[in-house]
Design a protein around this motif. Structure first.
Motif, PDB file in Angstrom:
ATOM      1  N   GLU A   1      98.809  20.180  63.208  1.00 53.55           N
ATOM      2  CA  GLU A   1      97.740  19.429  63.853  1.00 53.55           C
ATOM      3  C   GLU A   1      96.651  19.099  62.838  1.00 53.55           C
ATOM      4  O   GLU A   1      96.030  18.045  62.896  1.00 53.55           O
ATOM      5  N   VAL A   2      96.403  20.020  61.924  1.00 54.25           N
ATOM      6  CA  VAL A   2      95.406  19.808  60.885  1.00 54.25           C
ATOM      7  C   VAL A   2      96.100  19.261  59.647  1.00 54.25           C
ATOM      8  O   VAL A   2      97.161  19.746  59.254  1.00 54.25           O
TER       9      VAL A   2
ATOM     10  N   LYS B   1     104.739  31.069  61.271  1.00 52.22           N
ATOM     11  CA  LYS B   1     104.703  31.229  62.729  1.00 52.22           C
ATOM     12  C   LYS B   1     103.281  31.095  63.248  1.00 52.22           C
ATOM     13  O   LYS B   1     103.036  30.458  64.289  1.00 52.22           O
ATOM     14  N   GLN B   2     102.330  31.692  62.553  1.00 52.11           N
ATOM     15  CA  GLN B   2     100.940  31.599  62.985  1.00 52.11           C
ATOM     16  C   GLN B   2     100.454  30.155  62.977  1.00 52.11           C
ATOM     17  O   GLN B   2      99.775  29.705  63.906  1.00 52.11           O
ATOM     18  N   LEU B   3     100.799  29.415  61.922  1.00 51.62           N
ATOM     19  CA  LEU B   3     100.398  28.015  61.838  1.00 51.62           C
ATOM     20  C   LEU B   3     101.079  27.175  62.911  1.00 51.62           C
ATOM     21  O   LEU B   3     100.507  26.196  63.413  1.00 51.62           O
ATOM     22  N   ASN B   4     102.313  27.540  63.265  1.00 54.63           N
ATOM     23  CA  ASN B   4     103.026  26.826  64.320  1.00 54.63           C
ATOM     24  C   ASN B   4     102.433  27.100  65.692  1.00 54.63           C
ATOM     25  O   ASN B   4     102.353  26.199  66.544  1.00 54.63           O
ATOM     26  N   ASP B   5     102.029  28.344  65.923  1.00 54.40           N
ATOM     27  CA  ASP B   5     101.645  28.775  67.272  1.00 54.40           C
ATOM     28  C   ASP B   5     100.165  28.637  67.570  1.00 54.40           C
ATOM     29  O   ASP B   5      99.774  28.556  68.745  1.00 54.40           O
ATOM     30  N   PHE B   6      99.320  28.633  66.534  1.00 51.00           N
ATOM     31  CA  PHE B   6      97.877  28.688  66.774  1.00 51.00           C
ATOM     32  C   PHE B   6      97.158  27.611  65.960  1.00 51.00           C
ATOM     33  O   PHE B   6      97.156  27.651  64.733  1.00 51.00           O
ATOM     34  N   ALA B   7      96.539  26.681  66.679  1.00 48.80           N
ATOM     35  CA  ALA B   7      95.781  25.621  65.997  1.00 48.80           C
ATOM     36  C   ALA B   7      94.624  26.196  65.198  1.00 48.80           C
ATOM     37  O   ALA B   7      94.231  25.638  64.170  1.00 48.80           O
TER      38      ALA B   7
ATOM     39  N   GLU C   1     103.250  24.330  49.850  1.00 48.32           N
ATOM     40  CA  GLU C   1     103.257  22.886  50.094  1.00 48.32           C
ATOM     41  C   GLU C   1     102.668  22.556  51.456  1.00 48.32           C
ATOM     42  O   GLU C   1     101.929  21.580  51.613  1.00 48.32           O
ATOM     43  N   ARG C   2     102.980  23.387  52.441  1.00 47.46           N
ATOM     44  CA  ARG C   2     102.421  23.146  53.772  1.00 47.46           C
ATOM     45  C   ARG C   2     100.910  23.292  53.763  1.00 47.46           C
ATOM     46  O   ARG C   2     100.187  22.490  54.371  1.00 47.46           O
TER      47      ARG C   2
END
Length: 320
Positions: free
Chosen positions: A223-224, A137-143, A171-172
């Motif tokens: 994004e990254v 969720k953090q990776l989805n919500d915050f660049a 993996e992500r």
């Protein structure tokens, strides 16, 4: 005078940075460690949490040190050096614990943009902690959470005792940063040999990349990401320099970390290069061995990088 090694601890809110820092300070490693912390709010609280084992604790609370317009971090580093030189304090290693919303980029560049700091400190590595329970969720919500992973030399996956099923997350993370090894850590307990003497900012040939196993599952929107470019043909030095200049001119703000080993035409030695955003350096390494494939490997980690364009630029370097 031997430079003081610097370790940057980063990671999103609640990832376990303070717990890890407490473990580092309480471990029997023989180092005298100074600590710089960045706190949100006017009242620092982590001093009480990490104990009194640090030689010196400097808390930055008036703003965020990820802000490139602020010289608060620079001043804190110079103050530590003044205390060291005057004999008021004694330390041989520095740990910077960033706030969970900090961008490691400007923090990193502080150690390359100031003459005294360049001479007296040596940036050893960026350690990023990732919360296995909340990371998706953090990776989805915050660049910024993705950027923290992108800058890492080591990724520590925390709370794996609560979330033991973390294969998809691993993996992500490898898609975001293909060059940083991932280690599970519970309650900050980890072998410090994995965190110290990382040499993440020395020009060397330690370029190992992790290619994740892609499965038929929906890919998360990152994004990254990492781009790994490999080729087995020699390239002209001036031509590859021109490509790098073009990339920096067009995408420097998007590039977080990059590193490579290049085979240069008519040169017996391997060319190493690495960079952080606009800061870029290169040097000659050892000779290519007689039976060693002269294969170039480059890793670019950044925000929404134009992968096809980057690959085409290096493909055009092939000498006919």
């Amino acid at each position: 005078m031997k430079p003081i090694s610097v370790t940057i601890l980063t990671g999103f809110l609640g990832a376990g940075k303070t717990t890890l820092l407490r473990h580092i300070l309480q471990a029997d490693h023989g180092h005298k460690i100074a600590v710089i912390e960045n706190e949100f709010g006017e009242v620092p609280i982590d001093n009480a949490l990490i104990g009194d084992r640090a030689t010196q604790i400097t808390t930055l609370s008036n703003g965020c040190i990820c802000c490139s317009r602020s010289n608060e971090l620079e001043n804190a580093l110079l103050d530590l050096l003044d205390g060291l030189d005057s004999g008021n304090i004694n330390f041989d290693r520095l740990v910077i614990e960033c706030t969970g919303m900090a961008d490691p980029g400007p923090i990193t560049q502080t150690f390359f943009s100031h003459e005294v700091l360049c001479e007296r400190f040596l940036l050893d590595g960026i350690i990023t902690l990732v919360d296995a329970v909340h990371a998706d969720k953090q990776l989805n919500d915050f660049a910024i959470a993705q950027a923290q992973v992108g800058y890492a030399d080591r990724i520590l996956l925390t709370k794996t005792d609560i979330q033991p099923d973390h294969e998809a997350l691993t993996e992500r993370l490898q898609r975001i940063n293909a060059r940083a090894p991932i280690y599970p850590v519970i309650h900050g307990d980890i072998n410090l040999d994995l965190l110290f003497n990382v040499q993440g900012f020395l020009l060397d040939s330690q370029l190992k990349v992790s290619q994740p196993t892609f499965r038929f599952t929906p890919k998360q929107s990152n994004e990254v990401g990492s781009i790994v470019v490999e080729f087995d043909y020699p390239v002209e030095l001036m031509a590859v320099s021109q490509v790098m200049e073009e990339l920096l001119l067009g995408f420097a703000d998007n590039l977080l970390r990059y590193k490579g080993i290049l085979s240069i035409k008519d040169e017996p030695k391997r060319l190493l290069f690495q960079g952080v955003q606009r800061l870029y350096s290169a040097d000659w390494d050892r000779d290519w061995q007689q039976n060693e494939p002269r294969r170039s490997v480059l890793v670019f980690i950044g925000v929404n990088l134009p992968e096809q364009q980057i690959r085409e630029k290096f493909a055009q370097l092939q000498i006919n």
